[in-house]
Design a protein around this motif. Structure first.
Motif, mmCIF file in Angstrom:
data_model
loop_
_atom_site.group_PDB
_atom_site.id
_atom_site.type_symbol
_atom_site.label_atom_id
_atom_site.label_comp_id
_atom_site.label_asym_id
_atom_site.label_seq_id
_atom_site.Cartn_x
_atom_site.Cartn_y
_atom_site.Cartn_z
ATOM 1 N N LEU A 87 0.831 -1.205 0.000
ATOM 2 C CA LEU A 87 0.000 0.000 0.000
ATOM 3 C C LEU A 87 0.866 1.257 0.000
ATOM 4 O O LEU A 87 0.621 2.203 -0.762
ATOM 5 C CB LEU A 87 -0.906 -0.012 1.231
ATOM 6 C CG LEU A 87 -1.628 1.296 1.573
ATOM 7 C CD1 LEU A 87 -2.620 1.661 0.487
ATOM 8 C CD2 LEU A 87 -2.324 1.181 2.922
ATOM 9 N N MET A 88 1.898 1.290 0.851
ATOM 10 C CA MET A 88 2.743 2.475 0.968
ATOM 11 C C MET A 88 3.540 2.748 -0.304
ATOM 12 O O MET A 88 3.777 3.899 -0.665
ATOM 13 C CB MET A 88 3.715 2.296 2.128
ATOM 14 C CG MET A 88 3.132 2.521 3.499
ATOM 15 S SD MET A 88 2.657 4.246 3.764
ATOM 16 C CE MET A 88 0.886 4.032 3.991
ATOM 17 N N THR A 89 3.965 1.678 -0.991
ATOM 18 C CA THR A 89 4.917 1.829 -2.090
ATOM 19 C C THR A 89 4.316 1.714 -3.485
ATOM 20 O O THR A 89 4.955 2.136 -4.455
ATOM 21 C CB THR A 89 6.022 0.769 -1.983
ATOM 22 O OG1 THR A 89 5.428 -0.533 -2.099
ATOM 23 C CG2 THR A 89 6.774 0.881 -0.659
ATOM 24 N N GLY A 90 3.128 1.124 -3.612
ATOM 25 C CA GLY A 90 2.597 0.856 -4.942
ATOM 26 C C GLY A 90 3.352 -0.239 -5.661
ATOM 27 O O GLY A 90 3.282 -0.344 -6.891
ATOM 28 N N GLN A 91 4.064 -1.069 -4.905
ATOM 29 C CA GLN A 91 4.885 -2.141 -5.475
ATOM 30 C C GLN A 91 4.463 -3.488 -4.895
ATOM 31 O O GLN A 91 4.024 -3.580 -3.754
ATOM 32 C CB GLN A 91 6.362 -1.908 -5.149
ATOM 33 C CG GLN A 91 6.928 -0.620 -5.701
ATOM 34 C CD GLN A 91 8.342 -0.350 -5.207
ATOM 35 O OE1 GLN A 91 8.723 -0.772 -4.121
ATOM 36 N NE2 GLN A 91 9.126 0.368 -6.009
ATOM 37 N N THR A 323 -18.883 -2.919 -9.027
ATOM 38 C CA THR A 323 -17.979 -3.155 -10.144
ATOM 39 C C THR A 323 -17.240 -4.466 -9.970
ATOM 40 O O THR A 323 -16.874 -4.848 -8.860
ATOM 41 C CB THR A 323 -16.965 -2.001 -10.308
ATOM 42 O OG1 THR A 323 -16.083 -2.308 -11.389
ATOM 43 C CG2 THR A 323 -16.135 -1.805 -9.042
ATOM 44 N N TYR A 324 -17.071 -5.151 -11.089
ATOM 45 C CA TYR A 324 -16.306 -6.399 -11.098
ATOM 46 C C TYR A 324 -14.925 -6.174 -11.706
ATOM 47 O O TYR A 324 -14.214 -7.132 -12.009
ATOM 48 C CB TYR A 324 -17.080 -7.486 -11.854
ATOM 49 C CG TYR A 324 -18.405 -7.783 -11.198
ATOM 50 C CD1 TYR A 324 -18.487 -8.639 -10.107
ATOM 51 C CD2 TYR A 324 -19.565 -7.151 -11.635
ATOM 52 C CE1 TYR A 324 -19.693 -8.886 -9.478
ATOM 53 C CE2 TYR A 324 -20.782 -7.391 -11.011
ATOM 54 C CZ TYR A 324 -20.831 -8.258 -9.932
ATOM 55 O OH TYR A 324 -22.030 -8.486 -9.295
ATOM 56 N N ALA A 325 -14.555 -4.910 -11.839
ATOM 57 C CA ALA A 325 -13.222 -4.574 -12.347
ATOM 58 C C ALA A 325 -12.157 -5.118 -11.398
ATOM 59 O O ALA A 325 -12.378 -5.259 -10.196
ATOM 60 C CB ALA A 325 -13.088 -3.062 -12.479
ATOM 61 N N LEU A 326 -10.997 -5.406 -11.944
ATOM 62 C CA LEU A 326 -9.887 -5.968 -11.178
ATOM 63 C C LEU A 326 -9.012 -4.856 -10.623
ATOM 64 O O LEU A 326 -8.651 -3.920 -11.334
ATOM 65 C CB LEU A 326 -9.044 -6.887 -12.059
ATOM 66 C CG LEU A 326 -9.768 -8.070 -12.702
ATOM 67 C CD1 LEU A 326 -8.872 -8.726 -13.747
ATOM 68 C CD2 LEU A 326 -10.199 -9.090 -11.661
ATOM 69 N N ALA A 327 -8.658 -4.971 -9.341
ATOM 70 C CA ALA A 327 -7.743 -4.008 -8.712
ATOM 71 C C ALA A 327 -7.098 -4.686 -7.514
ATOM 72 O O ALA A 327 -7.607 -5.687 -6.997
ATOM 73 C CB ALA A 327 -8.482 -2.744 -8.286
ATOM 74 N N ASP A 328 -5.961 -4.154 -7.064
ATOM 75 C CA ASP A 328 -5.331 -4.677 -5.853
ATOM 76 C C ASP A 328 -4.640 -3.552 -5.096
ATOM 77 O O ASP A 328 -4.636 -2.398 -5.532
ATOM 78 C CB ASP A 328 -4.405 -5.866 -6.147
ATOM 79 C CG ASP A 328 -3.197 -5.530 -7.018
ATOM 80 O OD1 ASP A 328 -2.649 -4.411 -6.875
ATOM 81 O OD2 ASP A 328 -2.771 -6.388 -7.815
ATOM 82 N N LEU A 329 -4.062 -3.888 -3.941
ATOM 83 C CA LEU A 329 -3.501 -2.867 -3.057
ATOM 84 C C LEU A 329 -2.385 -2.050 -3.704
ATOM 85 O O LEU A 329 -2.174 -0.898 -3.342
ATOM 86 C CB LEU A 329 -2.980 -3.510 -1.767
ATOM 87 C CG LEU A 329 -3.921 -3.555 -0.566
ATOM 88 C CD1 LEU A 329 -3.232 -4.215 0.615
ATOM 89 C CD2 LEU A 329 -4.428 -2.169 -0.172
ATOM 90 N N PHE A 350 6.830 1.225 -10.321
ATOM 91 C CA PHE A 350 5.558 0.974 -9.644
ATOM 92 C C PHE A 350 4.812 -0.149 -10.362
ATOM 93 O O PHE A 350 4.738 -0.170 -11.593
ATOM 94 C CB PHE A 350 4.703 2.237 -9.620
ATOM 95 C CG PHE A 350 5.299 3.341 -8.794
ATOM 96 C CD1 PHE A 350 5.128 3.378 -7.421
ATOM 97 C CD2 PHE A 350 6.053 4.353 -9.391
ATOM 98 C CE1 PHE A 350 5.692 4.394 -6.655
ATOM 99 C CE2 PHE A 350 6.610 5.365 -8.641
ATOM 100 C CZ PHE A 350 6.427 5.386 -7.260
ATOM 101 N N ASP A 351 4.269 -1.058 -9.585
ATOM 102 C CA ASP A 351 3.482 -2.154 -10.157
ATOM 103 C C ASP A 351 2.009 -1.812 -10.249
ATOM 104 O O ASP A 351 1.270 -2.425 -11.021
ATOM 105 C CB ASP A 351 3.653 -3.419 -9.305
ATOM 106 C CG ASP A 351 5.092 -3.895 -9.278
ATOM 107 O OD1 ASP A 351 5.640 -4.183 -10.365
ATOM 108 O OD2 ASP A 351 5.681 -3.969 -8.183
ATOM 109 N N GLY A 352 1.553 -0.848 -9.441
ATOM 110 C CA GLY A 352 0.144 -0.501 -9.398
ATOM 111 C C GLY A 352 -0.314 0.256 -10.634
ATOM 112 O O GLY A 352 0.469 0.873 -11.351
ATOM 113 N N VAL A 353 -1.621 0.193 -10.875
ATOM 114 C CA VAL A 353 -2.272 0.877 -11.989
ATOM 115 C C VAL A 353 -3.418 1.708 -11.423
ATOM 116 O O VAL A 353 -4.213 1.214 -10.616
ATOM 117 C CB VAL A 353 -2.821 -0.133 -13.017
ATOM 118 C CG1 VAL A 353 -3.517 0.589 -14.164
ATOM 119 C CG2 VAL A 353 -1.710 -1.035 -13.528
#
Length: 484
Positions: A87-91, A323-329, A350-353
């Motif tokens: 969460l803190m890093t987006g990684q 929503t059934y969209a995909l997301a993660d921390l 960064f791995d997050g989108v």
């Protein structure tokens, strides 16, 4: 003449008032939204009634869902430390290195979440002009060694449970008689309940900075063990009654914060995001949509990694949407950055989108083709301390990769282990890896292709070790034989 003059004066006043209203409206539209991010501790969907939980009622969370957007496919990791650093890093953990749980105040060893080596969501928001505050649980720095760690990570102010500090028994208390760290230092708040102190602190911060954009990070301690009574249920006893009391009090605190936003006139420009770090403790079992679900913490089952998340802001976030969209921390940092107009620092990967367009109603499309969680299904849940520092106990930690229907388990030797349909087989009992069905084979190939892009070896945490402290002697220095 007097009558005509008064009418003219009144007209000018009305015109001035209209212009002032237009100016204020324009200023409000140009001002980025406040963000209140709430992270519950150890709570799966089976304990949130808007998701179909049958053993509990969470009316304040349900209200956020009814007037906001509820996600059905949102992933965390099933452990505390990896989730919080992600969460803190987006990684992802394989990148930031905190693949396993490591309780810094308790186990020390010079380890810490190093602000000089890692990105921080709070610093990103500060760069866009936000005032930042944190309250609740941290546990990835030892405040005895780094009393201003929260400032270095980008928080203007903070009110944190210290975590259980080795050699300091009062610090074990996070609920009744909590041991809390602020800019004034750490101390016990006798006769008080931790969550009351944290929420009061955040409300006061809102009041002081209501004319500035704010990013508020509230890492609740509730409803993590130990099971305790609460101010609303002081006579609760036993595991289940106390667990339910803690969940109800978590819901009450959320309602308290939303009510404060209303009172301060901030509600329509504050995006509230509610989620959790991982599934519920396995010590309790809940019922959801007619199924019994044991708490999934520490496991890669959906009950351990597919978490509740609700986003709400009247007028900004679509109302009553599922929503059934995909997301993660890992997506939270880039999402908040886009919402706040911040630029991501270029020196990090960064791995997050960002899913900001989704929650603002600008699209219904998922920003991702897959989501990932790692670090479960093993008997070694913590990292280990060697002469080189905190190191992961696996070269490649087990993980799952999932799309909207299918989920692929990948073993520690980087091999596909199990393929399940989370829609047709919610208990994840039927392994489809050997299926000849062309559609299932195509789904496997897609997920396996994504998994093969992960590095062959997970990173270890990146930090400059701090000098040894007296309590570090309690941590056994282990060999690296398990790394061979």
């Amino acid at each position: 003449m007097t009558h005509i003059f008064s009418a003219s004066k009144l007209g000018l006043l009305v015109l001035f008032s209209c212009l002032l209203c237009l100016h204020q409206a324009a200023a409000s539209e140009s001002r980025p939204p406040n963000i209140l991010f709430i992270l519950a501790d150890d709570l799966g969907k089976e304990w949130v009634s808007t998701y179909g939980a049958e053993d509990i009622q969470t009316p304040n969370i349900d209200s956020l869902a009814e007037t906001g957007m509820k996600f059905d496919n949102f992933y965390s990791t099933p452990q505390c430390t990896p989730s919080r650093v992600t969460l803190m890093t987006g990684q992802y953990p394989f990148r930031h290195g905190w693949v396993n749980h490591w309780d810094v105040p308790r186990w020390g060893g010079g380890a810490h979440f190093d602000s000089n080596a890692n990105p921080s969501i709070a610093r990103v928001m500060q760069s866009a002009g936000y005032r930042t505050a944190a309250a609740g649980k941290w546990q990835i720095n030892d405040f005895r060694v780094q009393p201003e760690a929260m400032v270095s990570h980008g928080f203007d102010d903070y009110c944190m449970w210290t975590g259980f500090e080795a050699g300091n028994p009062p610090s074990a208390n996070r609920y009744w008689d909590p041991y809390i760290h602020t800019k004034e230092g750490s101390k016990t708040y006798k006769g008080q309940f931790g969550e009351d102190i944290f929420s009061d602190f955040l409300i006061e911060f809102m009041r002081e900075h209501k004319d500035e954009p704010m990013f508020l990070y509230y890492a609740m301690c509730l409803p993590h063990t130990p099971f305790v009574s609460t101010p609303a249920d002081p006579n609760a006893t036993g595991t289940y009654d106390r667990h339910k009391a803690m969940v109800r009090y978590m819901d009450y605190i959320i309602g308290k914060l939303v009510h404060a936003l209303d009172e301060l006139g901030l509600r329509d420009n504050t995006i509230v995001i509610y989620t959790t770090d991982n599934g519920t403790t396995p010590k309790v079992t809940g019922r959801i949509n007619g199924r019994e679900v044991q708490g999934g913490k520490m496991r890669l089952l959906e009950s351990g990694v597919c978490e509740p998340i609700i986003v709400n802001c009247p007028g900004l976030v679509p109302e009553g949407e599922v929503t059934y969209a995909l997301a993660d921390l890992s997506d939270i940092l880039p999402t908040c950055a886009e919402l706040g107009g911040a630029t991501l620092p270029g020196q990090y990967v960064f791995d997050g989108v960002s899913f900001a367009p989704l929650i603002l109603g600008q699209t219904e499309e998922s920003p991702r083709d897959w989501i990932m969680a790692m670090g479960g299904n093993g008997n070694r849940s913590a990292a280990a301390l060697s002469e080189a520092g905190v190191e992961n106990q696996y070269v490649f930690r087990d993980r799952v990769v999932r799309n909207e229907e299918y989920k692929l388990y990948i073993s520690t030797d980087r091999q596909p282990e199990k393929l399940v349909s989370v829609i047709n087989d919610p208990d994840e009992r039927v392994n489809l890896l050997e299926s000849d069905d062309p559609e299932i084979r195509a789904q496997f190939e897609s997920l396996w292709l994504a998994a093969q892009a992960f590095p062959a070896q997970d990173n270890d945490p990146d930090y400059v070790p701090l000098p040894p402290e007296p309590w570090d002697k309690e941590v056994t220095v282990q060999s690296q034989s398990w790394k061979q």
